[in-house]
Write a protein that holds these residues in place. Sequence first.
Motif, PDB file in Angstrom:
ATOM      1  N   MET A   1      98.497  55.914 -15.608  1.00  0.00           N
ATOM      2  CA  MET A   1      98.296  55.964 -17.263  1.00  0.00           C
ATOM      3  C   MET A   1      98.906  57.589 -17.660  1.00  0.00           C
ATOM      4  N   VAL A 203     106.266  51.093 -25.890  1.00  0.00           N
ATOM      5  CA  VAL A 203     105.377  51.876 -26.635  1.00  0.00           C
ATOM      6  C   VAL A 203     105.910  52.738 -27.649  1.00  0.00           C
ATOM      7  N   ASP A 226     101.101  50.183 -29.422  1.00  0.00           N
ATOM      8  CA  ASP A 226     101.231  49.502 -28.116  1.00  0.00           C
ATOM      9  C   ASP A 226     102.421  48.521 -28.157  1.00  0.00           C
ATOM     10  N   LEU A 232      97.083  52.511 -31.416  1.00  0.00           N
ATOM     11  CA  LEU A 232      96.079  52.999 -30.488  1.00  0.00           C
ATOM     12  C   LEU A 232      95.502  54.213 -31.137  1.00  0.00           C
ATOM     13  N   VAL A 246      98.235  55.640 -22.131  1.00  0.00           N
ATOM     14  CA  VAL A 246      98.929  54.461 -22.282  1.00  0.00           C
ATOM     15  C   VAL A 246      99.420  54.193 -20.631  1.00  0.00           C
ATOM     16  N   ASP A 247      99.260  53.245 -20.114  1.00  0.00           N
ATOM     17  CA  ASP A 247      99.720  52.684 -19.194  1.00  0.00           C
ATOM     18  C   ASP A 247     101.053  52.145 -19.456  1.00  0.00           C
ATOM     19  N   VAL A 248     102.184  52.874 -19.210  1.00  0.00           N
ATOM     20  CA  VAL A 248     103.491  52.326 -19.948  1.00  0.00           C
ATOM     21  C   VAL A 248     103.949  51.144 -19.266  1.00  0.00           C
ATOM     22  N   SER A 251     101.592  48.000 -19.438  1.00  0.00           N
ATOM     23  CA  SER A 251     101.596  47.529 -20.950  1.00  0.00           C
ATOM     24  C   SER A 251     102.592  46.856 -21.258  1.00  0.00           C
TER      25      SER A 251
END
Length: 271
Positions: A1, A203, A226, A232, A246-248, A251
């Motif tokens: 993240m 993203v 997202d 978000l 964000v978990d790039v 996601s």
Amino acid sequence: MIKVAAVAEAFDRDLDEDFNRIEKLVTAARADGVRLLALPEACLGGYLADLNGQAELPPALRLDGPEIARLIDIAGDMVVCAGYCEDSGDGTRYNSVVCVGDGRVLGNHRKVHQPLREDASYSSGESFAAFDTPVGRIGLMICYDKAFPESARTLALDGAEIIVCVSAWPGSRTNAPEDLADDRWTRRFDLFDRARALENQVVWLSANQAGTFGSLRFVCSAKIVDPGGDVLATTGCVPGMAVAAVDVAGSLADARRYMGHLRDRRPAAYV
């Protein structure tokens, strides 16, 4: 993240004050653990005061000049994207956005699509290309660029995981409502952000100018979107900083697992 942030703030011709604002924003973002910060279009020197082709021009800055070096120093270990008027070295001006971090310039984009009479003040860029950074592969665009689906799609096909769009997006010039939240150009700004993120399953960071400058009143509405097109975090129609964790990679993988918009393209059908 990772934490990412997009800013809605007012900037003008006073470069020293612009840098003071940027330094405060970077300091606040760093204290919140932000790794990637998107500042507005023309945050170094301000945007055009009008779009009729007769506006006073902002200061033109070299990519290898002292102002971008100062931005690099302020950014430190953070990745920062900032808009400026670029002097190409031969007197040609571009409306550009630079991405800095890790003590260097990571990427630079010259605005390709020019609304109204912006072409009286700037030359047009000619391409979109993604580049690698410490926080992932990034693509850059500026304001009106996002009205063209090909812009974001080109970056996504070049491997962009994160697209940063910096803007000086104003509200309506005719029949403008008092409340920017009711402005049709605010709605369009927000719709483009969500659609481009969803279409390309990336993203999306959207930064924008705030307040007024010359005849323009900016809609703010900085946000993080997202890969599913969900917002978000947003500043709404006021100045501020939208921040999201964000978990790039995760996601993108989740969004593309079943309905992979890039994977399922049929290019032969589009000609």
